[in-house]
Design a protein around this motif. Sequence first.
Motif, PDB file in Angstrom:
ATOM      1  N   PHE A 135       0.966  -1.246   0.114  1.00 37.64           N
ATOM      2  CA  PHE A 135      -0.113   0.066  -0.031  1.00 37.64           C
ATOM      3  C   PHE A 135       0.784   1.217   0.035  1.00 37.64           C
ATOM      4  N   ARG A 136       1.169   1.794  -1.243  1.00 35.91           N
ATOM      5  CA  ARG A 136       2.116   2.616  -1.188  1.00 35.91           C
ATOM      6  C   ARG A 136       1.696   4.309  -1.797  1.00 35.91           C
ATOM      7  N   TRP A 137       0.623   4.286  -1.992  1.00 34.84           N
ATOM      8  CA  TRP A 137      -0.140   5.465  -2.347  1.00 34.84           C
ATOM      9  C   TRP A 137       0.265   6.673  -1.603  1.00 34.84           C
ATOM     10  N   THR A 138       0.014   7.921  -1.991  1.00 29.82           N
ATOM     11  CA  THR A 138       0.410   9.115  -1.036  1.00 29.82           C
ATOM     12  C   THR A 138      -0.744   9.158   0.044  1.00 29.82           C
ATOM     13  N   ALA A 139      -0.323   9.328   1.076  1.00 32.82           N
ATOM     14  CA  ALA A 139      -1.262   9.531   2.320  1.00 32.82           C
ATOM     15  C   ALA A 139      -0.969  10.676   3.142  1.00 32.82           C
ATOM     16  N   VAL A 147      -5.497   1.488  -7.404  1.00 31.93           N
ATOM     17  CA  VAL A 147      -5.149   0.299  -6.827  1.00 31.93           C
ATOM     18  C   VAL A 147      -6.132  -0.500  -6.384  1.00 31.93           C
ATOM     19  N   ALA A 148      -5.892  -1.706  -6.530  1.00 34.74           N
ATOM     20  CA  ALA A 148      -6.715  -2.785  -6.506  1.00 34.74           C
ATOM     21  C   ALA A 148      -7.220  -3.013  -5.026  1.00 34.74           C
ATOM     22  N   GLY A 149      -8.505  -3.622  -4.758  1.00 37.40           N
ATOM     23  CA  GLY A 149      -9.062  -3.969  -3.683  1.00 37.40           C
ATOM     24  C   GLY A 149      -8.407  -5.323  -2.965  1.00 37.40           C
ATOM     25  N   LEU A 150      -8.629  -5.773  -1.788  1.00 38.02           N
ATOM     26  CA  LEU A 150      -8.353  -7.277  -1.409  1.00 38.02           C
ATOM     27  C   LEU A 150      -8.408  -8.351  -2.377  1.00 38.02           C
ATOM     28  N   GLY A 151      -9.716  -8.208  -3.000  1.00 33.28           N
ATOM     29  CA  GLY A 151     -10.156  -9.230  -3.927  1.00 33.28           C
ATOM     30  C   GLY A 151      -9.094  -9.585  -4.923  1.00 33.28           C
ATOM     31  N   GLU A 152      -8.540  -8.539  -5.305  1.00 33.16           N
ATOM     32  CA  GLU A 152      -7.394  -8.714  -6.618  1.00 33.16           C
ATOM     33  C   GLU A 152      -5.977  -9.040  -5.885  1.00 33.16           C
TER      34      GLU A 152
END
Length: 155
Positions: A135-139, A147-152
């Motif tokens: 999880f590397r998006w700007t926060a 950015v995919a969810g957990l299902g992917e």
Amino acid sequence: MSRPPLPPFTRETAAQKARMAEDAWNSRDPERVALAYTEDSVWRNRAEFFRGREAIRAFLTRKWAKELDYRLIKDLWAFDNNRIAVRFQYEWHDAGGRWHRSYGNEQWEFDEHGLMRRREASINDVEIAESDRRFRWTAPGPRPADVAGLGESPA
């Protein structure tokens, strides 16, 4: 105060509610997050039990002071009428720079106005190498659409 979507939930509105919660938590703003809960909301978070928005604000303030650079993904697991279950993962590092991925499940119950009146969360933490982060998006801020969810994503 009303917080759409309102119960009874459909698959679409339950998934929307889960994404709205994810976006709010990714803001790391205790005030914003607390407004999604009833004044007397009942929580279990790990082994901590408390009630009410003030306790929620205090809990979130403590949480994000300890869990630094927090980024979260929630996915709908199940729903029925006024209840939703989600699974989630989040990544964070401690003050010593050690990274963690936390895995969990939550059960939510909503009132007729779409406010959460009950939240029960079971969570386990695993220390990870910085290079294993996913999880590397700007926060702070919401997870980007690409950015995919957990299902992917892998476990």
